[in-house]
Design an enzyme around this catalytic site. Structure first.
Site, PDB file in Angstrom:
ATOM      1  N   LYS A 172      36.387  43.477  41.139  1.00 61.14           N
ATOM      2  CA  LYS A 172      35.444  43.004  42.164  1.00 61.14           C
ATOM      3  C   LYS A 172      34.832  41.664  41.786  1.00 61.14           C
ATOM      4  O   LYS A 172      34.508  40.857  42.656  1.00 61.14           O
ATOM      5  CB  LYS A 172      34.388  44.067  42.429  1.00 61.14           C
ATOM      6  N   THR A 222      28.901  42.679  45.681  1.00 59.48           N
ATOM      7  CA  THR A 222      29.132  41.517  44.830  1.00 59.48           C
ATOM      8  C   THR A 222      29.708  40.342  45.616  1.00 59.48           C
ATOM      9  O   THR A 222      29.426  39.182  45.308  1.00 59.48           O
ATOM     10  CB  THR A 222      30.078  41.884  43.671  1.00 59.48           C
TER      11      THR A 222
END
Length: 332
Positions: A191, A248
């Protein structure tokens, strides 16, 4: 209630130590710099990483690892992924023989291509059943401010996962347990790389359609790699996968997204590091190790490949976007 030591007083280490203290756990936070430990102990603040956040008076801090680790049932490792091995080698003699080891680091070690739980077992000699990881949509400042969030505590030993779960459950922080350590770690490492790509797109002035496309295709890359390494795809569809990815990739609080935006606007790696106030954007190094792990596993990860080329091979962000858009069209 267990006693915990949190090793690393950056933004996430400090925020998680606050969570533990708010949950009623006896916790000591180790800071590399004595002035950070002093600010936390006497002023109940960490002005270096979480300025403006009041910390609980029950949260102790020290720059002495021996003091922090004394009697700790849960050892929380909150240092950057690429410095974990070196730090852990020094701490290992001080860690109890049956302590649970919880990793907050998200990355793949350069060179060895080991996940953080594998590094921990290799360095300490601890059985993998003693090693847990924590992963989820956990932006440090929001959690430190007491905003509701959830996370996943993964450990092959369910009893240890439950022990850790109980130690950090508060009214604003909800931990779930899982046995899929591989899935949680691959989600956490990938991520950060995808967030760099989203930041780059934002820095070029591209909008939400682009952002959503990058997140979705990034998730596909993450799942392909995770499954190849033995992860349960359901893990990557949950908090430790898509949940962490969305947070994120979308938040201005994300160091990786901010780093990518700065690069797209003409910044260098050094100036992008300054734009994140010296805090580590894990994806910058992880993009190379994730790419190598994918190549070794025979997994195609074009977004990760593009991010690596921008960060380490001099490819411009515009050229990277052009490469991705120019790929052969095919069924999803």
């Amino acid at each position: 209630m267990a006693r915990a030591a949190v090793l690393g007083a950056g933004s996430w280490g400090t925020a998680f130590a606050k969570v533990l203290a708010d949950a009623g756990t006896d916790v000591t936070l180790w800071a590399r710099r004595a002035e950070v430990a002093e600010a936390i102990s006497t002023g109940h603040v960490n002005p270096f990483y979480l300025d403006g956040i009041e910390l609980p008076p029950t949260l102790a801090a020290t720059s002495d690892p021996e003091r922090a680790l004394d009697g700790a049932d849960i050892v929380v490792l909150a240092v950057p992924s690429q410095s974990l091995r070196e730090n852990l080698a020094a701490w290992t003699p001080l860690i109890g023989s049956d302590s649970s080891l919880l990793s907050l680091a998200k990355g793949i070690e350069s060179g060895t291509l080991l996940r953080m739980s594998e590094v921990i077992s290799e360095v300490t000699g601890a059985d993998p059943s003693r090693v847990a990881v924590l992963s989820g949509p956990n932006l440090a400042r929001e959690i430190a401010a007491g905003q509701p969030a959830a996370t996943v505590v993964a450990c092959t030993d369910e009893a240890r996962a439950v022990e850790i779960q109980k130690s950090c459950a508060t009214g604003y922080f909800r931990p779930y347990t899982n046995v899929d350590v591989v899935g949680c770690e691959i989600g956490g490492a990938c991520k950060n790389v995808i967030a760099l790509a989203c930041g780059m797109a934002s820095g070029l002035g591209l909008g939400e359609n682009t952002n959503a496309s990058i997140i979705t295709r990034g998730l596909a890359e993450m799942i392909r790699l995770g499954v190849a390494l033995g992860a349960n795809p359901a893990t990557l569809a949950g908090l430790a996968g898509v949940g962490d990815l969305v947070a994120t990739c979308s938040s201005p609080l994300s160091r990786n997204r901010t780093f990518g935006t700065h690069l797209a606007q003409g910044g260098t790696l050094a100036s992008a590091q300054a734009a994140t106030r010296g805090q580590v954007a894990e994806g910058v190094k992880s993009c190379t190790s994730v790419r190598a792990l994918a190549q070794r596993s025979g997994v195609e990860m074009p977004l990760t490949e593009a991010v690596h080329k921008v960060c380490h091979e001099g490819l411009s962000v515009r050229e990277a976007v052009g490469l991705l858009l120019g790929r052969r069209i095919k069924p999803e």
